[in-house]
Design an enzyme around this catalytic site. Structure first.
Site, PDB file in Angstrom:
ATOM      1  CB  SER A 264      42.695   4.441  19.878  1.00  0.00           C
ATOM      2  OG  SER A 264      42.342   5.395  20.861  1.00  0.00           O
ATOM      3  CE  LYS A 265      49.142   3.268  23.106  1.00  0.00           C
ATOM      4  NZ  LYS A 265      50.415   2.555  23.217  1.00  0.00           N
ATOM      5  NE  ARG A 266      45.605   8.331  21.296  1.00  0.00           N
ATOM      6  CZ  ARG A 266      46.501   7.553  20.725  1.00  0.00           C
ATOM      7  NH1 ARG A 266      47.594   7.215  21.394  1.00  0.00           N
ATOM      8  NH2 ARG A 266      46.346   7.101  19.496  1.00  0.00           N
ATOM      9  CG  ASP A 267      38.900   5.416  21.988  1.00  0.00           C
ATOM     10  OD1 ASP A 267      38.834   6.652  21.984  1.00  0.00           O
ATOM     11  OD2 ASP A 267      38.943   4.726  20.969  1.00  0.00           O
ATOM     12  CD  GLU A 285      51.723   2.695  26.336  1.00  0.00           C
ATOM     13  OE1 GLU A 285      51.183   3.243  25.381  1.00  0.00           O
ATOM     14  OE2 GLU A 285      52.440   1.680  26.229  1.00  0.00           O
TER      15      GLU A 285
END
Ligand code: GLU
Length: 507
Positions: A264-267, A285
């Site tokens: 995910s983009k959070r990773d 963001e």
């Protein structure tokens, strides 16, 4: 294969995730490898999720990566327009066809009515209310109401959506190129909305109509779209286009580095590596991109190509044109691909090493400029040559090579204490003097002068080189010491030696 036409169909809802770029890459490779066309289609019919700047970001990412479409917005082509928001009339017309042929119907249920129904179902123990053949009869729509009632509601301007009428009892088989035969029953598909109350189509309708009208031969997209494909096949059937339906290839998921779950983009934010091609700033963001992290596009492409595909040989380094040659849909893996950022760095290093120093120079100039250091291309080229085997990304040319432009002091004090003996200062002043006498300042002559000094004093490389390095670059690590001195220049070297000796005396 003749007439290969593939498309990359992103929705401009934000930055393009690296998985999206891989989808674009595989489409591009397949098109190029088969003499086909690669189409960029912007799927921007969901106004709620539309993000300004996202389309430009997508186009810039493709351009940077070197994956250039043959047709698309701003490029043109015979199948345009290529932005779905510019194709409203087309969707309206095709939706009307479906209504007229009885494959779709108007539905007038308001959000409140749908919520109420959902709540009632929940109270009765059913948590998955679906609008389908089993429930449509007691909702407000063109099937439950009479023709006259329906026409009157439409004529009165009552808001409506158009839904696909999915008949139970049908089998849907998809011959997926990656996954083989995938079967669904039509009971698993609900009466999906095709046209929303705002008059814009949903993804499903627009996607199928466009793939048909744009004569797309192969749909190559992420695995998350596989369940939707059942609905798409029903739509092709309803339109009578099933015979010319595109072939499907659903690409494996990109997984987190530990293999547990979808990347995910959070990773990227959490683990400190980019999962986007370019930096993105939108609202709150801020996402990191490969370009700004100092990757060469060829390296990123090579890395991405291997996330879900392999050539079946040991070869790992492929240029884009070699990938075009080697790529085939048959060699795409079914299982998810672990995102190994160390591998991305390895690729980048391989590409840095194989790029001529002069070609790296402009990037090195830029990296130093970002830290307020102006260097000319010749010097940048020298730095590139000396450091490229030691760095993985472009910014490291500066972090590892700061001393080429700045006096950094003694950074490795521990080593300095070990190697520097104040009593030897007069001897090292002799070395400084020798270097001052070098007339042609190049690595070979600097080395000869140093070797002559060692012969006179009986000191070995192990005693002399660390001191030279420490005084000039603050550490004993780094590329060839004589090459460093040559790059720094004679006058600067002599001054740094004096300052370095002073600094080490004080340790
Ligand atoms: N607009 C969809 C997306 O954003 C396209 C999916 C497809 O390729 O059909 O991924």
């Amino acid at each position: 294969m003749n007439n290969v036409r593939v498309r990359f169909a992103p929705s401009p809802t934000g930055a393009l995730h690296i998985g999206g770029l891989r989808t674009a890459l595989y489409n591009y490779l397949y098109a190029r490898g088969n003499g086909g066309s690669f189409v960029l289609r912007i799927e921007d019919t969901d106004q709620k999720r539309y993000v300004a700047g996202a389309e430009a970001y997508i186009r810039e990412s493709l351009e940077w990566a070197g994956i250039t479409p043959d047709e698309g917005p701003e490029i043109g082509g015979n199948y345009g327009p290529y932005r779905q928001s510019e194709r409203r009339d087309i969707y309206r017309k095709y939706t009307q066809h479906l209504v007229d042929s009885g494959h779709a119907y108007y539905a007038f249920d308001t959000e409140a009515e749908l919520d109420q129904r959902r709540e009632a179902e929940k109270a009765a123990g059913n948590h998955n209310f679906r609008y389908d053949a089993s429930t449509r009869g007691d909702m407000r729509n063109g099937i439950s109401l009479s023709k006259e009632e329906t026409e009157k509601l439409v004529a009165d301007g009552t808001p409506y959506v158009v839904r696909l009428r999915v008949d139970p009892g049908q089998m849907i088989h998809i011959q997926d190129i990656v996954r083989g035969d995938v079967a669904f029953r039509s009971e698993e598909v609900d009466d999906k909305v095709l046209m929303k109350a705002d008059g814009l189509p949903t993804y499903h309708l627009a996607n199928v109509v466009d793939d048909h009208l744009m004569e797309i031969s192969h749909v190559i997209r992420g695995e998350e779209w596989l369940p939707s494909t059942a609905l798409h096949v029903l739509l092709y059937r309803a339109f009578g286009w099933e015979k010319t339906m595109p072939a499907f290839a659903h690409l494996p998921l990109l997984l987190k580095p530990n293999g547990k779950g979808k990347l995910s983009k959070r990773d990227g934010q959490a683990l400190g590596f980019p999962v986007f091609p370019l930096d993105w700033e939108g609202g709150e963001e801020k996402l990191d991109g490969f370009r700004e992290a100092g990757f060469l596009p060829q390296a990123m492409i090579n890395f991405l190509a291997f996330l879900g595909w392999n050539p079946g040989t040991e070869q790992e380094i492929f240029t884009l044109s070699e990938l075009v040659e080697a790529f085939d849909l048959d060699r795409i893996n079914k299982s998810g691909a672990q995102y190994d950022f160390e591998k991305a760095k390895w690729y980048n290093q391989q590409y840095l090493i194989s790029t001529p120093d002069g070609e790296l120079a402009p990037a090195v100039v830029e990296v130093f400029a970002a830290h307020g250091q102006k260097i000319d291309p010749e010097k940048a080229s020298l730095i590139a040559g000396l450091l490229k085997e030691r760095v993985h990304t472009l910014p490291e040319f500066y972090t590892q090579g700061r001393y080429f432009t700045e006096r950094v002091g003694i950074t490795d004090e521990k080593m300095a204490r070990k190697k520097w003996k104040p009593a030897q200062r007069p001897v090292f002043e002799q070395l400084r003097q020798r270097l001052a006498e070098v007339t042609d300042w190049n690595a070979t002559d600097i080395k000869s002068a140093t070797v002559a000094f060692m012969e006179d004093t009986g000191l070995g490389f192990g005693a002399v080189l660390p001191v030279l390095r420490l005084a000039v670059s603050g550490t004993t690590n780094g590329p060839d010491a004589f090459a460093i001195l040559a790059t720094i220049g004679q006058e600067e070297t002599l001054e740094r030696l004096s300052q370095g000796f002073d600094a080490m005396d004080l340790l």
